[in-house]
Scaffold this active site. Structure first.
Site, PDB file in Angstrom:
ATOM      1  N   ASP A  35      -6.518   7.117  -5.220  1.00 21.66           N
ATOM      2  CA  ASP A  35      -5.868   5.856  -5.605  1.00 21.66           C
ATOM      3  C   ASP A  35      -6.161   5.552  -7.074  1.00 21.66           C
ATOM      4  O   ASP A  35      -6.823   6.349  -7.759  1.00 21.66           O
ATOM      5  CB  ASP A  35      -6.274   4.716  -4.668  1.00 21.66           C
ATOM      6  CG  ASP A  35      -7.705   4.243  -4.838  1.00 21.66           C
ATOM      7  OD1 ASP A  35      -8.422   4.711  -5.756  1.00 21.66           O
ATOM      8  OD2 ASP A  35      -8.129   3.382  -4.052  1.00 21.66           O
ATOM      9  N   GLU A  73       0.807  -1.212   0.000  1.00 22.56           N
ATOM     10  CA  GLU A  73       0.000   0.000   0.000  1.00 22.56           C
ATOM     11  C   GLU A  73       0.842   1.265   0.000  1.00 22.56           C
ATOM     12  O   GLU A  73       0.440   2.279  -0.549  1.00 22.56           O
ATOM     13  CB  GLU A  73      -0.935   0.025   1.226  1.00 22.56           C
ATOM     14  CG  GLU A  73      -1.976  -1.072   1.248  1.00 22.56           C
ATOM     15  CD  GLU A  73      -3.112  -0.836   0.279  1.00 22.56           C
ATOM     16  OE1 GLU A  73      -3.300   0.303  -0.205  1.00 22.56           O
ATOM     17  OE2 GLU A  73      -3.833  -1.810  -0.016  1.00 22.56           O
TER      18      GLU A  73
END
Length: 153
Positions: A34, A25
């Site tokens: 994202d 991540e």
């Protein structure tokens, strides 16, 4: 016995599993979009995130614990067969990224709960898409999760 199988309810993410999630991540203290266009902060946290937010290390640590507890809840709730620590870690990472509902409805889980561990392992790379588009980064993550899932000890 490192490769002993246990019920998911008896397991918790290992330090190696948590480190892998953090590596996949990344850690970002400023909110960003994202690859699916979802506002995100810290270690892939999407809960109550608005662009322009900034988080401290302590806030990111708290978010990671909360988000991982959420992911683990679904592994514990939906996995019905004994699994190894590696399998648990791989699935917790997977759920952390794709979400609990998607996991609990997945072919990966159906194969696993049918006792087809190898078949479940083969499903990881199918989840290399975000917002309908193939992602090389997600594919690398899925192959790493698959390798952990299939690892004997």
């Amino acid at each position: 016995m490192p490769n002993a199988k246990h019920l998911a309810a008896a397991l918790a993410i290992s330090s190696a599993g948590l480190a892998a999630v953090t590596q996949y991540e990344g850690v970002r203290f400023n909110a960003y979009l994202d690859i699916a266009g979802i506002p995100t902060i810290c270690v892939g946290s999407t809960s109550d995130v608005k662009l322009g937010m900034r988080a401290s290390k302590a806030e990111c640590d708290r978010r990671l614990r909360t988000d991982m507890n959420y992911a683990e809840h679904f592994v514990k709730q939906c996995v019905r067969v004994p699994i190894t620590q590696n399998q648990y870690d791989a699935m917790a990472s997977f759920v952390f990224n794709v979400g609990g509902s998607a996991f609990c409805k997945s072919t990966l889980l159906r194969r696993l709960n049918a006792g087809d561990y190898a078949g479940a392992g083969r499903e990881f790379p199918r989840w290399s898409y975000a917002a309908g588009k193939y992602s090389e980064g997600l594919n690398k993550r899925r192959l790493a999760e698959q390798a952990v899932f299939l690892k004997e000890n």
